[in-house]
Write an enzyme that holds these catalytic residues in place. Structure first.
Site, PDB file in Angstrom:
ATOM      1  N   PHE A 140       0.861  -1.185   0.000  1.00 43.94           N
ATOM      2  CA  PHE A 140       0.000   0.000   0.000  1.00 43.94           C
ATOM      3  C   PHE A 140       0.893   1.230   0.000  1.00 43.94           C
ATOM      4  O   PHE A 140       1.789   1.352   0.833  1.00 43.94           O
ATOM      5  CB  PHE A 140      -0.918   0.024   1.232  1.00 43.94           C
ATOM      6  CG  PHE A 140      -1.888   1.168   1.187  1.00 43.94           C
ATOM      7  CD1 PHE A 140      -3.055   1.069   0.451  1.00 43.94           C
ATOM      8  CD2 PHE A 140      -1.628   2.351   1.854  1.00 43.94           C
ATOM      9  CE1 PHE A 140      -3.958   2.140   0.383  1.00 43.94           C
ATOM     10  CE2 PHE A 140      -2.523   3.420   1.800  1.00 43.94           C
ATOM     11  CZ  PHE A 140      -3.684   3.314   1.058  1.00 43.94           C
ATOM     12  N   ASP A 225       9.364   2.818   1.217  1.00 40.29           N
ATOM     13  CA  ASP A 225       8.202   3.517   1.749  1.00 40.29           C
ATOM     14  C   ASP A 225       8.192   3.292   3.262  1.00 40.29           C
ATOM     15  O   ASP A 225       7.793   2.227   3.739  1.00 40.29           O
ATOM     16  CB  ASP A 225       6.924   2.969   1.095  1.00 40.29           C
ATOM     17  CG  ASP A 225       5.666   3.646   1.627  1.00 40.29           C
ATOM     18  OD1 ASP A 225       5.738   4.284   2.697  1.00 40.29           O
ATOM     19  OD2 ASP A 225       4.607   3.517   0.972  1.00 40.29           O
ATOM     20  N   LYS A 254       2.832  10.162   8.233  1.00 46.56           N
ATOM     21  CA  LYS A 254       2.230   9.633   9.461  1.00 46.56           C
ATOM     22  C   LYS A 254       2.870  10.180  10.736  1.00 46.56           C
ATOM     23  O   LYS A 254       2.573  11.286  11.145  1.00 46.56           O
ATOM     24  CB  LYS A 254       2.245   8.101   9.438  1.00 46.56           C
ATOM     25  CG  LYS A 254       1.233   7.508   8.448  1.00 46.56           C
ATOM     26  CD  LYS A 254       1.079   6.022   8.613  1.00 46.56           C
ATOM     27  CE  LYS A 254       0.133   5.384   7.626  1.00 46.56           C
ATOM     28  NZ  LYS A 254      -1.270   5.481   7.953  1.00 46.56           N
TER      29      LYS A 254
END
Ligand SMILES: Cc1ncc(COP(=O)(O)O)c(C=O)c1O
Length: 400
Positions: A140, A225, A254
């Site tokens: 993702f 990532d 995040k």
């Protein structure tokens, strides 16, 4: 009608229906706890999806944000933004491979920048045929068209075709498949050190090191990532540091702003230099508010929090592994405070619901996995409280 029911009804009428919210409307938070509109308290163990490393309303983050809010909110990247430059310097010091930082507002945007730069790097060097992105099944990377196409989950792409061309997927954790797929057209291999959204899936040991070696030999870039795994979540500042490797590019978001939206792309000197003037940008990217909070987050992590989080993570993990004796926990996986509890004989959804009813918020991924990403400020007593609630929820959920 409870206030939560009222919010649910208003949401149904006013919002696009793209989220499947649980029946909780948090209105206040402190540390690992949130209180909903009806005054019910919860231990918030999803951490805003691995965002809230400092917990809710941490005094250092509140101070940084309010002081900055009184000083300067936004000026744009038409000017030098001192807080942004300071944050770049501090972040680069945490990741020795990196010499350049670009700031944006989210994980998807950080990945979008990473993918665009990977292509531009080769194009600038007279190799436009090296435009293919290799990514992993199950991954993702965000919701822009480029990042959903690179993401290895078909359900997020459905209906948005035509997709971005030049993207291929290989099985996650499979070194031989990666070796076979890399060729003279590969611009970059993009990978999460741990697949978070897929259910806290760990690759076999040595996978990242092999990926580093293979991409280098193939003339392709290694793009990590670290949107979910970075900023201390796994017990090191960056998850790739557990394996002692260095990427060419790395994305973060995040936990970087601990709840204030900010994303970053870190790049080696050789690659980062190709994000030339005018080639990319963001109105809000590197805004003083976000940078001030991120500087406070880094100061907390480096001031002992990262170290302490390793101890509480080990404590929590022991507690969760202790639940295995009940027969409904098959495995506890992950690193640091990014944990997946694999259940058996019961479905994750009903366990999530039973935990919520007992005042514990966790996240069910598919039928088998509960994801836990509590704040790094968690105390052993709070960890014990969560383990007890989860144990009760596992026992109460109906057999699958
Ligand atoms: C590994 C990873 N990359 C990218 C993203 C997208 O981040 P954002 O939702 O901030 O765009 C996520 C979000 O869950 C993620 O886990």
């Amino acid at each position: 009608m409870s206030l939560t029911d009222d919010w649910a009804e208003r949401a149904r009428r006013a919002l696009t229906p793209n989220y499947k919210q649980q029946p909780v409307a948090p209105v206040r938070g402190e540390g690992v706890r949130v209180w909903d509109a009806d005054g019910k308290a919860y231990l918030e163990f999803l951490g805003g999806v691995a965002v809230n490393v400092l917990g809710h309303c941490h005094p250092a983050a509140v101070k940084a944000l309010t002081e900055q809010a009184r000083t300067l909110w936004h000026v744009s990247n038409h000017y030098f933004v001192p807080k942004q430059i300071e944050l770049a310097e501090r972040l680069l010091a945490t990741a020795p491979f990196a010499a350049r930082a670009f700031f944006c507002n989210s994980g998807a945007e950080a990945n979008e920048a990473m993918l665009k730069l990977a292509r531009k790097y080769h194009a600038d060097r007279g190799q436009p045929q090296r435009h293919e992105i290799l990514a992993t099944a199950g991954s993702f990377h965000g919701r822009t068209l480029f990042t959903v196409t690179v993401g290895g989950q078909e359900k997020y792409r459905h209906g948005f075709e035509p997709l971005v061309p030049g993207i291929r997927h290989v099985p996650y954790g499979d070194v031989a498949a990666l070796e076979q797929a890399l060729d003279g057209k590969t611009a970059a291999f993009v990978v999460e050190p741990i697949q978070g959204e897929a259910g806290v899936v760990m690759p076999p040991p040595g996978y990242l090191a092999a990926a580093r070696d293979l991409t280098r030999r193939a003339g392709a870039l290694l793009c990590l990532d670290e949107v979910q795994t970075g900023m201390g979540r796994t017990g090191r500042m960056w998850a790739h540091q557990h394996e002692g490797i260095t990427p060419d590019l790395m994305s973060s978001a995040k936990a970087l702003g601990a709840g204030f939206p900010i994303g970053a792309l870190l790049a080696s000197e050789e690659v980062g230099a190709h994000l030339t003037a005018g080639s990319h940008g963001s109105t809000f990217g590197g805004n003083p508010l976000g940078c001030a909070v991120a500087l406070a987050v880094l100061a907390e992590l480096e001031g002992g929090l990262l170290e302490r989080s390793r101890q509480v993570a080990a404590h929590l993990r022991r507690g969760l592994e202790g639940l295995a004796a009940g027969g409904r926990v098959a495995q506890v996986r992950g690193l640091g405070l990014l944990l997946g509890v694999v259940v058996r004989g019961v479905k994750a959804g009903p366990v999530m619901q039973a935990a919520r009813e007992r005042g514990l918020l966790v996240n069910a991924i598919g039928d088998d996995v509960l994801r836990l990403a509590p704040p790094l400020t968690l105390t052993p007593a709070e960890a014990d409280e969560a383990v007890e609630k989860l144990g009760a929820a596992l026992a109460a959920a109906p057999a699958a």
